[in-house]
Design an enzyme around this catalytic site. Structure first.
Site, short mmCIF file in Angstrom:
data_model
loop_
_atom_site.label_atom_id
_atom_site.label_comp_id
_atom_site.label_asym_id
_atom_site.label_seq_id
_atom_site.Cartn_x
_atom_site.Cartn_y
_atom_site.Cartn_z
CD GLN A 16 0.73 10.42 7.05
OE1 GLN A 16 1.68 11.18 6.94
NE2 GLN A 16 0.09 10.22 8.19
CB SER A 17 -1.86 10.38 0.61
OG SER A 17 -3.15 10.44 1.20
CG ASN A 43 -3.70 8.32 3.68
OD1 ASN A 43 -2.73 7.88 3.08
ND2 ASN A 43 -4.94 7.91 3.42
CD GLU A 69 -8.62 3.14 -1.68
OE1 GLU A 69 -9.01 2.01 -2.07
OE2 GLU A 69 -8.10 3.33 -0.58
N GLY A 127 -5.37 0.81 -0.19
CA GLY A 127 -5.94 -0.04 0.85
C GLY A 127 -7.03 -0.97 0.37
CG ASN A 128 -10.91 0.00 0.38
OD1 ASN A 128 -11.35 -0.84 1.17
ND2 ASN A 128 -10.85 1.28 0.68
NE ARG A 135 -3.54 2.29 2.69
CZ ARG A 135 -4.15 2.67 3.81
NH1 ARG A 135 -4.01 1.97 4.91
NH2 ARG A 135 -4.92 3.76 3.81
CG HIS A 136 -0.82 4.98 -1.07
ND1 HIS A 136 -0.94 5.89 -0.05
CD2 HIS A 136 -2.08 4.59 -1.37
CE1 HIS A 136 -2.21 6.05 0.24
NE2 HIS A 136 -2.93 5.27 -0.55
#
Length: 206
Positions: free
Chosen positions: A12-13, A16, A88, A159-160, A9-10
């Site tokens: 933290q954006s 986020n 996403e 995440g999804n 998963r990438h």
């Protein structure tokens, strides 16, 4: 023959950090997100892993996470395939809204249903079931054949979209996958059988 698939998963954006529903919007990584991506690359380097092909979404936070990981691995020129099938989940009308504000506007229970049910989409958006319905055909037709053929594959996504893949790989039920949290910037290393089933899994979350 090795059958290696790594999901990450990438990092933290910016959204986020602000606790906003992000979906298909395209905020960048925070400083922490950049550090998480570099750390992910370091963990894979420590395991002496290298890749033959990379997949990522159409969104820059996943692309930049992948770029930073590959820099840490000394694989900057790796073949990389981008596709919005790996994007996403689309949060529809919730996109850009603070999660606390959404609870105030729609009610705690309704927002919980949208976030944590398998097949109830938010207005104008996708449920996890709908997300899986675009991610999994792409995985089965494009990614899995590469792994089966002996290519070492890394997928940097969200995440999804990654939940959909984990659900497929680990044979989880809708209830089980909804409880599964995927940490930002934490690679999950799968080794698959010749048939594409999971032989072993190693989660590199701290």
């Amino acid at each position: 023959m090795e059958h290696l698939l790594v999901l990450v998963r990438h990092g933290q954006s910016e959204w986020n950090l602000k606790n906003l529903f992000t979906g298909w919007k395209d905020p960048g990584l925070t400083e922490k997100g950049v550090a998480e991506a570099r750390a992910a690359g370091g963990k894979l380097r420590d395991l002496k892993l290298a890749f033959d092909v990379a997949y990522t979404s159409d969104l820059s936070r996943a692309q930049n996470t992948l770029k930073l990981i590959l820099e840490e691995l000394g694989q900057e020129g790796l073949e990389t395939i981008r596709d919005q099938a790996l994007n996403e989940r689309d949060y529809g009308d919730l996109t850009g809204m603070n999660k606390d504000e959404a609870r105030e506007k729609f009610g705690e229970e309704q927002v919980h249903v949208w976030r944590r049910s398998f097949d109830v989409p938010p207005p104008g958006g996708e449920s996890l079931k709908m997300t899986a319905e675009r991610v999994l055909p792409y995985y089965r037709s494009e990614i899995l054949p590469q792994v089966i053929a002996g290519k070492r594959v890394i997928v940097a996504a969200h995440g999804n979209s990654l939940r959909a893949l984990v659900m497929e790989l680990e044979g989880l039920s809708p209830d089980e996958i909804l409880k599964r949290e995927l940490a930002t910037g934490a690679p999950i290393v799968y080794r698959l059988t010749d048939e594409g089933k999971v032989a072993s899994v190693q989660d590199l979350a701290d």
